[in-house]
Enzyme design. Structure first.
Site, mmCIF file in Angstrom:
data_model
loop_
_atom_site.group_PDB
_atom_site.id
_atom_site.type_symbol
_atom_site.label_atom_id
_atom_site.label_comp_id
_atom_site.label_asym_id
_atom_site.label_seq_id
_atom_site.Cartn_x
_atom_site.Cartn_y
_atom_site.Cartn_z
ATOM 1 N N ARG A 118 0.811 -1.239 0.000
ATOM 2 C CA ARG A 118 0.000 0.000 0.000
ATOM 3 C C ARG A 118 0.836 1.276 0.000
ATOM 4 O O ARG A 118 0.344 2.349 0.337
ATOM 5 C CB ARG A 118 -0.984 0.025 1.170
ATOM 6 N N LYS A 139 2.508 11.283 -11.528
ATOM 7 C CA LYS A 139 1.702 10.327 -12.302
ATOM 8 C C LYS A 139 2.538 9.071 -12.489
ATOM 9 O O LYS A 139 3.673 9.151 -12.971
ATOM 10 C CB LYS A 139 1.354 10.897 -13.677
ATOM 11 N N GLU A 181 8.722 17.482 -25.195
ATOM 12 C CA GLU A 181 7.993 17.877 -23.968
ATOM 13 C C GLU A 181 8.451 19.259 -23.484
ATOM 14 O O GLU A 181 7.672 20.000 -22.899
ATOM 15 C CB GLU A 181 8.170 16.834 -22.851
ATOM 16 N N LYS A 222 5.846 22.699 -15.109
ATOM 17 C CA LYS A 222 5.160 21.498 -14.634
ATOM 18 C C LYS A 222 4.824 21.620 -13.151
ATOM 19 O O LYS A 222 3.697 21.346 -12.725
ATOM 20 C CB LYS A 222 6.054 20.280 -14.882
ATOM 21 N N GLU A 232 -5.458 16.437 -11.768
ATOM 22 C CA GLU A 232 -6.001 16.688 -13.108
ATOM 23 C C GLU A 232 -7.509 16.890 -13.159
ATOM 24 O O GLU A 232 -8.203 16.284 -13.964
ATOM 25 C CB GLU A 232 -5.593 15.547 -14.058
ATOM 26 N N ARG A 236 -4.260 20.895 -14.848
ATOM 27 C CA ARG A 236 -3.272 19.868 -15.184
ATOM 28 C C ARG A 236 -3.549 19.272 -16.565
ATOM 29 O O ARG A 236 -2.654 18.734 -17.216
ATOM 30 C CB ARG A 236 -3.210 18.778 -14.104
ATOM 31 N N ASN A 240 -1.522 17.890 -21.165
ATOM 32 C CA ASN A 240 -1.800 16.882 -22.188
ATOM 33 C C ASN A 240 -1.819 17.476 -23.587
ATOM 34 O O ASN A 240 -2.230 16.812 -24.540
ATOM 35 C CB ASN A 240 -3.150 16.211 -21.915
ATOM 36 N N HIS A 243 -1.173 15.363 -26.608
ATOM 37 C CA HIS A 243 -1.136 13.965 -26.186
ATOM 38 C C HIS A 243 -2.331 13.133 -26.629
ATOM 39 O O HIS A 243 -2.252 11.915 -26.639
ATOM 40 C CB HIS A 243 -0.987 13.865 -24.663
ATOM 41 N N HIS A 247 -1.056 10.102 -28.326
ATOM 42 C CA HIS A 247 -1.196 8.771 -27.717
ATOM 43 C C HIS A 247 -1.797 7.770 -28.700
ATOM 44 O O HIS A 247 -1.442 6.586 -28.691
ATOM 45 C CB HIS A 247 -2.089 8.835 -26.468
ATOM 46 N N HIS A 260 7.819 8.439 -27.454
ATOM 47 C CA HIS A 260 6.708 9.210 -26.881
ATOM 48 C C HIS A 260 6.699 10.660 -27.406
ATOM 49 O O HIS A 260 5.681 11.154 -27.892
ATOM 50 C CB HIS A 260 6.797 9.178 -25.350
HETATM 51 P P1 NAD Z 1 12.320 5.595 -21.782
HETATM 52 O O1 NAD Z 1 12.367 5.493 -20.326
HETATM 53 O O2 NAD Z 1 11.673 4.535 -22.553
HETATM 54 O O3 NAD Z 1 13.808 5.840 -22.305
HETATM 55 C C1 NAD Z 1 14.055 5.929 -23.680
HETATM 56 C C2 NAD Z 1 15.226 5.061 -24.102
HETATM 57 O O4 NAD Z 1 16.429 5.682 -23.680
HETATM 58 C C3 NAD Z 1 15.222 3.682 -23.473
HETATM 59 O O5 NAD Z 1 15.678 2.759 -24.413
HETATM 60 C C4 NAD Z 1 16.216 3.822 -22.334
HETATM 61 O O6 NAD Z 1 16.808 2.592 -22.017
HETATM 62 C C5 NAD Z 1 17.213 4.786 -22.905
HETATM 63 N N1 NAD Z 1 17.925 5.623 -21.946
HETATM 64 C C6 NAD Z 1 17.439 6.182 -20.823
HETATM 65 N N2 NAD Z 1 18.358 6.976 -20.267
HETATM 66 C C7 NAD Z 1 19.461 6.904 -21.047
HETATM 67 C C8 NAD Z 1 20.729 7.525 -21.000
HETATM 68 N N3 NAD Z 1 21.040 8.406 -20.044
HETATM 69 N N4 NAD Z 1 21.627 7.229 -21.953
HETATM 70 C C9 NAD Z 1 21.304 6.372 -22.962
HETATM 71 N N5 NAD Z 1 20.113 5.775 -23.073
HETATM 72 C C10 NAD Z 1 19.196 6.048 -22.126
HETATM 73 O O7 NAD Z 1 11.598 6.905 -22.311
HETATM 74 P P2 NAD Z 1 11.427 8.394 -21.872
HETATM 75 O O8 NAD Z 1 11.360 9.094 -23.138
HETATM 76 O O9 NAD Z 1 12.371 8.848 -20.827
HETATM 77 O O10 NAD Z 1 9.989 8.350 -21.187
HETATM 78 C C11 NAD Z 1 8.847 7.951 -21.896
HETATM 79 C C12 NAD Z 1 7.842 7.422 -20.947
HETATM 80 O O11 NAD Z 1 7.487 8.444 -20.005
HETATM 81 C C13 NAD Z 1 6.563 6.984 -21.603
HETATM 82 O O12 NAD Z 1 6.196 5.750 -21.086
HETATM 83 C C14 NAD Z 1 5.562 8.052 -21.193
HETATM 84 O O13 NAD Z 1 4.264 7.556 -21.107
HETATM 85 C C15 NAD Z 1 6.083 8.445 -19.867
HETATM 86 N N6 NAD Z 1 5.678 9.786 -19.441
HETATM 87 C C16 NAD Z 1 5.161 9.903 -18.203
HETATM 88 C C17 NAD Z 1 4.803 11.136 -17.737
HETATM 89 C C18 NAD Z 1 4.280 11.277 -16.334
HETATM 90 O O14 NAD Z 1 3.845 12.361 -15.959
HETATM 91 N N7 NAD Z 1 4.356 10.244 -15.537
HETATM 92 C C19 NAD Z 1 4.957 12.269 -18.531
HETATM 93 C C20 NAD Z 1 5.515 12.117 -19.791
HETATM 94 C C21 NAD Z 1 5.860 10.860 -20.231
HETATM 95 ZN ZN ZN Z 2 4.181 13.199 -22.500
#
Ligand code: NAD
Ligand code: ZN
Length: 364
Positions: A118, A139, A181, A222, A232, A236, A240, A243, A247, A260
């Site tokens: 939890r 999130k 972003e 943010k 949201e 908030r 999006n 998005h 998405h 993404h």
């Molecule tokens: P990711 O975590 O998939 O990383 C992208 C790629 O880069 C992966 O292959 C990873 O292994 C590699 N990588 C990471 N750090 C590295 C580094 N320092 N050097 C070399 N390679 C590296 O993707 P992302 O773009 O960081 O995040 C995308 C995700 O975030 C999606 O799932 C999206 O839905 C989510 N997201 C969440 C929120 C939220 O508010 N929670 C907001 C925006 C996006």
């Molecule tokens: Zn995003």
């Protein structure tokens, strides 16, 4: 530099800087000293590059759970495997998790932290540009084959440690994805800042100082929004921007196939076209913005791969869809977002306009 995030449920800070991992982790000494176990979640790509420096600089003993690279970790199977790992390591409510990686690792770890016994505390240690967004705001989620981020929770971290030295190994595609972003944060908050971004010869080769400055600015946007509306209900939703359509592109392509931020960039152009109808955005601005995206190598081919009807089934799964209408975040002008209900029929018309614009500008 410490940027406060005064979320209602829990206030914390984003410590952004360079080479400050040890010091920043030590700043949590008091909380960490109460923990019986520290577990670092990371992904295989990140761990391959940073296992040694991370281990040398992390000031406490820890166990590590290595996930597959990128979006592939946001599945129910990996979520379950992570819980199994914590149970096998005899973790308790007093254990402390760290998410060391991009947004995918952060989202998965956050959801595990929110639900293991939890809720256990966790810290985000983001390693991507994109994660300036995802690591802040609480999130957390995993994907379902029927939709992205469909299973999750709002759960704030104890803190965010953002050491931009980790960004040096990012492949160009991830820089591009993350910068989308940053551009989104500019579009919804500040015309001058957007102009600065659009004036860079390339947003993929910023100096370390420029990058840090832009990331700080994005985090402030943010944090400010999350402080006003953590769960949201109102503002908030502005985050999006791009998005909804984005998405759908991401899900239709298969998670992880289109990055993404690349999908969000497509969605932002779609949202700008809609903003021409409902706001004061001009068509010449939309075109200029698309050209800016193209000149920085954002791919738009994914649009051609699907018919609108294929995308529609994903659009209707948007968490903001209500009674057959979609809710889009649009811009009255740059820096002034608002939410607008759009019918399926109008989404179809706009999809057509996007394809036309891409034929004109992008695919020659
Ligand atoms: P990711 O975590 O998939 O990383 C992208 C790629 O880069 C992966 O292959 C990873 O292994 C590699 N990588 C990471 N750090 C590295 C580094 N320092 N050097 C070399 N390679 C590296 O993707 P992302 O773009 O960081 O995040 C995308 C995700 O975030 C999606 O799932 C999206 O839905 C989510 N997201 C969440 C929120 C939220 O508010 N929670 C907001 C925006 C996006
Ligand atoms: Zn995003």
């Amino acid at each position: 530099m410490n940027i406060p995030v005064k979320a209602r449920s829990h206030a914390y800070e984003v410590q952004i800087g360079s080479g400050h991992l040890t010091k920043a982790v030590q700043s949590f000494k008091e909380e960490i000293s109460k923990a019986d176990r520290l577990i670092v979640f990371t992904d295989e790509h990140v761990w391959k590059i940073y296992k040694e420096p991370f281990t040398n600089n992390f000031p406490f003993p820890f166990d590590v759970f290595v996930l597959p690279g990128g979006e592939a970790c946001k599945t129910f199977d990996h979520y379950f495997a992570a819980q199994t790992f914590l149970l096998e390591k005899k973790c308790t409510r007093k254990s402390f998790l760290f998410a060391f990686g991009g947004g995918a690792v952060g989202d998965l770890t956050g959801f595990v932290a929110a639900t293991f016994m939890r809720g256990v505390p966790f810290i985000q240690i983001p390693t991507t540009i994109l994660a300036h967004d995802s690591a802040v705001g609480g999130k957390t989620a995993i994907n379902h084959p029927l939709g992205k981020n469909m299973i999750g929770a709002f759960y704030q971290p104890e803190g965010v440690i953002y050491d931009i030295d980790f960004l040096e190994s990012l492949p160009q595609r991830e820089i591009r994805s993350g910068m989308a972003e940053v551009i989104k944060h500019a579009l919804i908050s500040d015309e001058k800042w957007l102009q600065q971004l659009m004036d860079y010869p390339s947003i993929l080769s910023l100096s370390k100082e420029q990058l840090e400055h832009n990331l700080e600015q994005g985090i402030r946007v943010k944090a400010n929004i999350v402080e006003q509306d953590e769960e949201e209900h109102s503002v908030r939703k502005y985050l999006n921007f791009g998005h909804t359509y984005g998405h759908a592109i991401e899900a239709a392509s298969g998670f992880g196939k289109v990055a993404h931020g690349e999908a969000v960039m497509i969605g932002m152009v779609y949202a700008l076209l809609l903003s021409e109808r409902y706001g004061d955005i001009t068509h010449s601005f939309t075109k200029k913005f698309l050209q800016f995206a193209l000149s920085n190598g954002y791919p738009f081919e994914a649009v051609r791969k699907f018919t609108f009807d294929e995308l529609l089934s994903y659009l209707m799964k948007d968490k903001k869809a209500e009674y057959g209408h979609l809710q889009f975040v649009l811009l009255r002008k740059v820096g002034q977002p608002f939410v607008q209900k759009i019918s399926q029929q109008e989404c179809r018309e706009l999809d057509h306009l996007l394809r036309k614009l891409l034929e004109e500008v992008a695919y020659d």
